[in-house]
Design a protein around this motif. Structure first.
Motif, mmCIF file in Angstrom:
data_model
loop_
_atom_site.group_PDB
_atom_site.id
_atom_site.type_symbol
_atom_site.label_atom_id
_atom_site.label_comp_id
_atom_site.label_asym_id
_atom_site.label_seq_id
_atom_site.Cartn_x
_atom_site.Cartn_y
_atom_site.Cartn_z
ATOM 1 N N GLY A 102 103.305 63.247 89.313
ATOM 2 C CA GLY A 102 103.354 63.848 90.637
ATOM 3 C C GLY A 102 102.533 65.110 90.776
ATOM 4 O O GLY A 102 102.700 65.853 91.748
ATOM 5 N N THR A 103 101.644 65.376 89.804
ATOM 6 C CA THR A 103 100.776 66.557 89.883
ATOM 7 C C THR A 103 99.314 66.148 89.757
ATOM 8 O O THR A 103 98.992 65.024 89.393
ATOM 9 N N VAL A 104 98.445 67.102 90.032
ATOM 10 C CA VAL A 104 96.996 66.871 90.021
ATOM 11 C C VAL A 104 96.399 67.350 88.702
ATOM 12 O O VAL A 104 96.859 68.328 88.117
ATOM 13 N N ASP A 105 95.362 66.655 88.245
ATOM 14 C CA ASP A 105 94.637 67.030 87.021
ATOM 15 C C ASP A 105 93.146 67.048 87.284
ATOM 16 O O ASP A 105 92.657 66.471 88.273
ATOM 17 N N LYS A 106 92.403 67.666 86.344
ATOM 18 C CA LYS A 106 90.939 67.648 86.411
ATOM 19 C C LYS A 106 90.355 68.260 85.146
ATOM 20 O O LYS A 106 91.075 68.857 84.343
ATOM 21 N N CYS A 107 89.051 68.142 84.987
ATOM 22 C CA CYS A 107 88.311 68.786 83.901
ATOM 23 C C CYS A 107 88.570 70.279 83.913
ATOM 24 O O CYS A 107 88.551 70.914 84.969
ATOM 25 N N ASP A 108 88.788 70.865 82.717
ATOM 26 C CA ASP A 108 89.102 72.295 82.646
ATOM 27 C C ASP A 108 88.102 73.096 81.805
ATOM 28 O O ASP A 108 88.324 74.279 81.536
ATOM 29 N N PHE A 109 86.992 72.460 81.378
ATOM 30 C CA PHE A 109 85.994 73.136 80.521
ATOM 31 C C PHE A 109 86.566 73.517 79.163
ATOM 32 O O PHE A 109 86.025 74.376 78.464
ATOM 33 N N CYS A 110 87.680 72.925 78.781
ATOM 34 C CA CYS A 110 88.286 73.152 77.460
ATOM 35 C C CYS A 110 88.501 74.629 77.131
ATOM 36 O O CYS A 110 87.942 75.155 76.160
ATOM 37 N N PRO A 111 89.335 75.332 77.898
ATOM 38 C CA PRO A 111 89.563 76.756 77.602
ATOM 39 C C PRO A 111 90.196 76.987 76.241
ATOM 40 O O PRO A 111 90.056 78.066 75.669
ATOM 41 N N HIS A 112 90.885 75.965 75.702
ATOM 42 C CA HIS A 112 91.513 76.117 74.387
ATOM 43 C C HIS A 112 90.478 76.131 73.268
ATOM 44 O O HIS A 112 90.750 76.623 72.178
ATOM 45 N N THR A 113 89.265 75.587 73.513
ATOM 46 C CA THR A 113 88.198 75.697 72.516
ATOM 47 C C THR A 113 87.334 76.931 72.772
ATOM 48 O O THR A 113 86.883 77.583 71.833
ATOM 49 N N ILE A 114 87.127 77.243 74.045
ATOM 50 C CA ILE A 114 86.306 78.406 74.389
ATOM 51 C C ILE A 114 86.884 79.689 73.798
ATOM 52 O O ILE A 114 86.162 80.542 73.304
ATOM 53 N N LYS A 115 88.217 79.794 73.841
ATOM 54 C CA LYS A 115 88.836 81.028 73.339
ATOM 55 C C LYS A 115 88.632 81.189 71.835
ATOM 56 O O LYS A 115 88.752 82.276 71.296
ATOM 57 N N ASN A 116 88.315 80.074 71.164
ATOM 58 C CA ASN A 116 88.026 80.103 69.728
ATOM 59 C C ASN A 116 86.533 80.127 69.448
ATOM 60 O O ASN A 116 86.098 79.832 68.332
ATOM 61 N N ASN A 117 85.739 80.488 70.467
ATOM 62 C CA ASN A 117 84.282 80.552 70.328
ATOM 63 C C ASN A 117 83.685 79.195 69.972
ATOM 64 O O ASN A 117 82.716 79.108 69.216
ATOM 65 N N GLU A 118 84.263 78.145 70.519
ATOM 66 C CA GLU A 118 83.772 76.795 70.271
ATOM 67 C C GLU A 118 83.363 76.135 71.576
ATOM 68 O O GLU A 118 83.808 76.522 72.661
ATOM 69 N N LEU A 119 82.515 75.131 71.467
ATOM 70 C CA LEU A 119 82.039 74.406 72.638
ATOM 71 C C LEU A 119 83.085 73.420 73.139
ATOM 72 O O LEU A 119 83.920 72.940 72.364
ATOM 73 N N PRO A 120 83.038 73.072 74.436
ATOM 74 C CA PRO A 120 83.924 72.022 74.958
ATOM 75 C C PRO A 120 83.709 70.701 74.221
ATOM 76 O O PRO A 120 82.642 70.441 73.675
ATOM 77 N N HIS A 121 84.725 69.852 74.231
ATOM 78 C CA HIS A 121 84.691 68.607 73.466
ATOM 79 C C HIS A 121 83.559 67.677 73.904
ATOM 80 O O HIS A 121 82.952 66.996 73.067
ATOM 81 N N CYS A 122 83.259 67.622 75.193
ATOM 82 C CA CYS A 122 82.198 66.725 75.653
ATOM 83 C C CYS A 122 80.840 67.135 75.094
ATOM 84 O O CYS A 122 79.993 66.283 74.806
ATOM 85 N N VAL A 123 80.637 68.431 74.927
ATOM 86 C CA VAL A 123 79.350 68.931 74.420
ATOM 87 C C VAL A 123 79.149 68.521 72.969
ATOM 88 O O VAL A 123 78.089 68.011 72.585
ATOM 89 N N THR A 124 80.161 68.731 72.151
ATOM 90 C CA THR A 124 80.019 68.440 70.727
ATOM 91 C C THR A 124 80.051 66.953 70.424
ATOM 92 O O THR A 124 79.507 66.502 69.416
ATOM 93 N N ALA A 125 80.685 66.170 71.296
ATOM 94 C CA ALA A 125 80.793 64.730 71.045
ATOM 95 C C ALA A 125 79.529 63.974 71.406
ATOM 96 O O ALA A 125 79.255 62.907 70.845
ATOM 97 N N CYS A 126 78.739 64.502 72.332
ATOM 98 C CA CYS A 126 77.546 63.782 72.800
ATOM 99 C C CYS A 126 76.497 63.701 71.698
ATOM 100 O O CYS A 126 76.044 64.732 71.188
ATOM 101 N N PRO A 127 76.051 62.490 71.322
ATOM 102 C CA PRO A 127 75.057 62.350 70.253
ATOM 103 C C PRO A 127 73.631 62.618 70.708
ATOM 104 O O PRO A 127 72.718 62.663 69.894
ATOM 105 N N ASN A 128 73.441 62.812 72.004
ATOM 106 C CA ASN A 128 72.093 62.954 72.542
ATOM 107 C C ASN A 128 71.794 64.330 73.128
ATOM 108 O O ASN A 128 70.741 64.537 73.719
ATOM 109 N N GLY A 129 72.730 65.266 73.001
ATOM 110 C CA GLY A 129 72.480 66.625 73.492
ATOM 111 C C GLY A 129 72.388 66.730 74.989
ATOM 112 O O GLY A 129 71.662 67.577 75.513
ATOM 113 N N VAL A 130 73.139 65.883 75.704
ATOM 114 C CA VAL A 130 73.079 65.862 77.174
ATOM 115 C C VAL A 130 73.664 67.130 77.781
ATOM 116 O O VAL A 130 73.134 67.676 78.751
#
Length: 324
Positions: A225-253
């Protein structure tokens, strides 16, 4: 890709952006900053941040020296602004010329946010403006607008903007009215019609900001009953890491970085944001609406692979249950 390589790709604020600053700002930019530091202090905030010179030397400057985006006086109230990570303005650049629909970004996003089925926050679309134009693949995320329409219509302040550019949702406040979904011109938000199948939430840092905003606010588990969306992975950003989509892409998109530092990285290369957008004719979706998205696209020219090579993954992905 080995585990060590993956770990290296994930680090970006400590290494990627600081190294990128050297190329992005150059000696002249640093010399101007250091000359200001040698001058008499003038309206300094007292908050410090580090930049790297072209010779690899770290210099500490006052955060007031960083050029920030200027907003109207009522901006913070209008967009329910919370603090986030100080002196940052996160942006993403998506290079459509590199996308071959590998779908690793979607799988990683689903896995790390415990999302299933049509509620995926990141989607890759087949795009073709007309039968006379060439088709291409287009990843679509939340635009994390600087002036988000979704925030202004929420009657309970469940969706909000952080000063660092992220637009997030407090699922415990959300009443499911879906006004935000109607207001979003990018149709990126999803609604949890059923109980989300999220399992353990051990990987996601959960911290409600409440009256004292927290920079590591990463949302709460999705609720029916609630809304969701992409959040830019704040749980990785706070650890000085890239969002999951960035690191998972094999082509550097996907490139991710800080607009204030004028630097973005895909984990393999670090580039100056302004130069990349100028050289590659970068653009933002529905620019005329005045939402000021934080996601930029580079047009699909000089593509690395043929469009047809991505059809196999696309058809297979559509015909089976989407990975959890």
């Amino acid at each position: 890709m080995g585990d060590n390589t993956k770990k290296e790709r994930r680090k970006f604020l400590d290494k990627g952006l600081k190294l990128g600053i050297a190329a992005a700002i150059g000696g002249l930019g640093i010399s101007k900053i250091t000359s200001k530091l040698n001058a008499k202090p003038n309206n300094h905030s007292g908050d410090k941040m580090e930049l790297m010179t072209v010779d690899g030397t770290l210099v500490e400057i006052d955060s007031s020296e960083v050029m920030e985006v200027q907003h109207s006086e009522d901006h913070d109230k209008k967009y329910n602004v919370r603090e986030g990570i100080p002196n940052r303005k996160f942006v993403m650049v998506i290079d459509l010329a590199k996308c071959k629909n590998a779908l690793k970004c979607v799988i990683a996003c689903n896995k790390h946010h415990y999302i299933t089925g049509e509620n995926a926050w990141l989607k890759v679309h087949k795009m073709q403006e007309s039968k006379d134009t060439a088709p291409y693949w287009m990843p679509r995320t939340c635009m994390h607008c600087d002036q988000p329409a979704c925030v202004t219509v929420c009657p309970v302040d469940a969706t909000f903007k952080r000063r660092d550019g992220l637009v997030l949702i407090d699922n415990e406040r959300c009443i499911g009215c879906r006004f935000c979904m109607a207001a979003c011109p990018y149709s990126i938000r999803v609604f949890n019609w059923e109980e989300p199948k999220q399992g353990e939430m051990s990987e996601i840092t959960m911290h409600l900001s409440g009256e004292t905003p927290s920079p590591d606010y990463a949302g709460m588990p999705s609720l029916k009953g609630t809304v969701d969306k992409c959040d830019f992975c704040p749980h990785t950003i706070k650890n000085n890491e890239l969002p999951h989509c960035v690191t998972a892409c094999p082509n550097g998109v996907f490139y991710f970085g800080d607009k204030y530092e004028d630097t973005v990285t895909n984990g393999e290369e670090t580039l100056r944001l302004s130069k990349l957008l100028t050289d590659k004719a970068g653009y933002r979706l529905l620019e005329e609406l005045g939402t000021a998205p934080s996601v930029y696209y580079l047009p699909p020219v000089d593509r690395l692979v043929d469009f047809e090579k991505g059809l196999e993954d696309y058809n297979e992905f559509q015909s089976v249950e989407k990975p959890e």
